[in-house]
Design a protein around this motif. Structure first.
Motif, mmCIF file in Angstrom:
data_model
loop_
_atom_site.group_PDB
_atom_site.id
_atom_site.type_symbol
_atom_site.label_atom_id
_atom_site.label_comp_id
_atom_site.label_asym_id
_atom_site.label_seq_id
_atom_site.Cartn_x
_atom_site.Cartn_y
_atom_site.Cartn_z
ATOM 1 N N THR A 311 13.603 20.404 40.259
ATOM 2 C CA THR A 311 13.471 21.163 41.506
ATOM 3 C C THR A 311 12.100 21.805 41.640
ATOM 4 N N THR A 313 10.016 24.885 43.706
ATOM 5 C CA THR A 313 10.408 26.261 44.014
ATOM 6 C C THR A 313 10.045 26.567 45.455
ATOM 7 N N ARG A 317 13.211 30.297 45.096
ATOM 8 C CA ARG A 317 14.543 29.707 44.870
ATOM 9 C C ARG A 317 14.399 28.189 44.692
ATOM 10 N N PRO A 318 15.485 27.514 44.285
ATOM 11 C CA PRO A 318 15.402 26.049 44.182
ATOM 12 C C PRO A 318 15.216 25.402 45.549
ATOM 13 N N ILE A 322 18.762 20.977 46.298
ATOM 14 C CA ILE A 322 19.275 21.307 44.959
ATOM 15 C C ILE A 322 20.269 22.477 45.057
ATOM 16 N N THR A 323 19.987 23.420 45.946
ATOM 17 C CA THR A 323 20.941 24.522 46.149
ATOM 18 C C THR A 323 22.294 23.967 46.619
ATOM 19 N N GLY A 351 12.535 28.519 40.734
ATOM 20 C CA GLY A 351 13.525 27.494 41.066
ATOM 21 C C GLY A 351 14.248 26.962 39.845
ATOM 22 N N THR A 352 13.479 26.617 38.814
ATOM 23 C CA THR A 352 14.109 26.022 37.630
ATOM 24 C C THR A 352 15.001 27.037 36.924
ATOM 25 N N VAL A 355 18.352 27.322 38.666
ATOM 26 C CA VAL A 355 19.206 26.153 38.411
ATOM 27 C C VAL A 355 19.794 26.239 37.004
#
Ligand code: FEO
Length: 400
Positions: A311, A313, A317-318, A322-323, A351-352, A355
């Motif tokens: 993912t 960012t 956030r992702p 991916i969300t 992001g990572t 997740v």
């Protein structure tokens, strides 16, 4: 045989047992969410005994014209003695209130939950309904229908119906498939039916209840399995072993790489990690979270032993796709997987990490989280390839 416009097909699958399948080639999505590029279908059954006639399940009310045209080609509704509702989701209950209007002597049979839900959702006439319990039977003269209560596949109302003399088990959603196919049995043309997508999106969340039902079916060992969507089965070993594998979350030598990448930097590290997974010996599927169908994401998740989420960012956030994938996992709660997370970010990460936390909160162990700043360098790609290889090696430990 089939009607002229091929909107429905029918077949006598055993003496006095008629399958009618209404083909849905109009809808782009099932339940208005799951893509069905090959369409879907609704099966219902008429069982004619020497002293009585039963209808098993209705269909979606949007196909009411096709339903009644097909039904009346098989039986005069006034002659129906029993209307059996195995599950009251509208794709099977929609036409039943009108059937009861046209079948004045019919009694509606279903579980207590089916009658309660059906009254609210499908206008079931409860003054002409009777609750059935596990093991209850109704006789049609030379044919007997036995009810097997099997709740939560995938609603609380569900039951199976066993036609004793013909050894046919009617299973509604269980063993169902998508595809608007005219083929009656799975073994006639397996490629025209979509099984795994159907199971993953509709039944997988209730895998434990499906497993209990599958054990009952195995013990019963019917001659034919007759679901209310798609193909019927007369080669039981194949479908039962497939369902046993799925309901026990038995992982395969497969990896799923789900990618959320805005400018291809994360996509490049994902590709490198996929190379590592392949080096470890795993069949590796890469899905772009922007394009992938949600049922494909679930179906590949079901079969994979390794999941690699890549993912970028976005606002800390992702990536959006991916969300969505993480939300699907929260709802379907996959088991027996090992995961890794990686991704590139521009000016700030996050992001990572999000997740990784999501996966860990679902009980999926995360081997490693790798975040890269900016364009991946050759050393970053090598680290991603190494991570993929290690993830593959860990996943193989889960595969027996
Ligand atoms: Fe095909 Fe759950 O209805």
């Amino acid at each position: 045989m089939s009607c002229e416009l091929m909107t429905w097909v029918k077949s006598e699958i055993s003496e006095g047992v008629i399958l009618v399948r209404v083909l849905n080639t109009k809808s782009r999505k099932f339940e208005n969410y799951w893509p069905i590029p090959s369409g879907t279908s609704y099966n219902f059954y008429v069982v004619k005994g020497s002293e009585g006639i039963a209808l098993i399940d209705g269909i979606d009310i949007r196909f009411s014209d096709e339903f009644f045209e097909a039904l009346e080609s098989v039986v005069n509704p006034e002659d129906i003695d029993y209307v059996i509702t195995q599950h009251t989701e509208p794709d099977h209950s929609g036409t039943l209130a009108e059937v009861m209007n046209r079948a004045p002597k019919a009694i509606l049979l279903g579980t207590k939950q089916a009658l309660m839900i059906g009254e609210a959702l499908a206008d079931f006439p409860l003054d002409r309904a009777k609750e059935v319990k596990d093991g209850d039977e109704v006789g049609l003269g030379n044919k007997t229908l036995r009810f097997i209560v099997a709740p939560m596949i995938h609603w609380p109302d569900t039951m199976l119906t066993y036609l004793v003399e013909d050894s046919i088990l009617f299973t509604c959603d269980l063993f169902g498939s998508h595809g608007a196919s005219e083929r009656i049995f799975y073994d006639e043309d397996p490629d025209t039916f979509e099984f795994v997508d159907y199971y993953a999106s509709i039944l997988m969340a209730y895998y434990n209840m499906a497993a209990k039902a599958v054990a009952k079916v195995k013990e019963l060992s019917p001659r034919i399995i007759a679901p209310s969507h798609g193909a019927l089965h007369r080669s039981l070993d194949e479908i039962l072993s497939m369902y046993e594998r799925w309901t026990s979350w038995k992982p395969s030598k497969k990896a799923l790489v789900v990618v959320g990448s805005q400018y291809e930097n994360t996509a490049r590290v994902a590709e490198a990690a996929a190379e590592g997974l392949r080096e470890a010996g795993l069949e590796t599927v890469i899905l772009d979270s922007s394009d992938a169908d949600p049922d494909d994401l679930l179906a590949h998740t079901l079969e994979a032993s390794a999941i690699l989420v890549a993912t970028s960012t976005h606002n800390g956030r992702p990536f959006f796709g991916i969300t969505v994938y993480m939300e699907l996992l929260k709802e379907y709660r996959p088991r027996n997987k090992v995961a890794a997370v990686l991704g590139s970010f521009g000016w700030g990460g996050g992001g990572t990490k999000a997740v990784r936390q999501s996966l860990e909160s679902l009980g999926i162990p995360v081997l490693e989280e790798l975040a890269f700043k900016g364009k991946p360098k050759e050393t970053d790609l090598e680290r991603a390839r190494e991570l993929g290889k290690r993830l593959g090696e860990e996943a193989l430990k889960l595969v027996s």
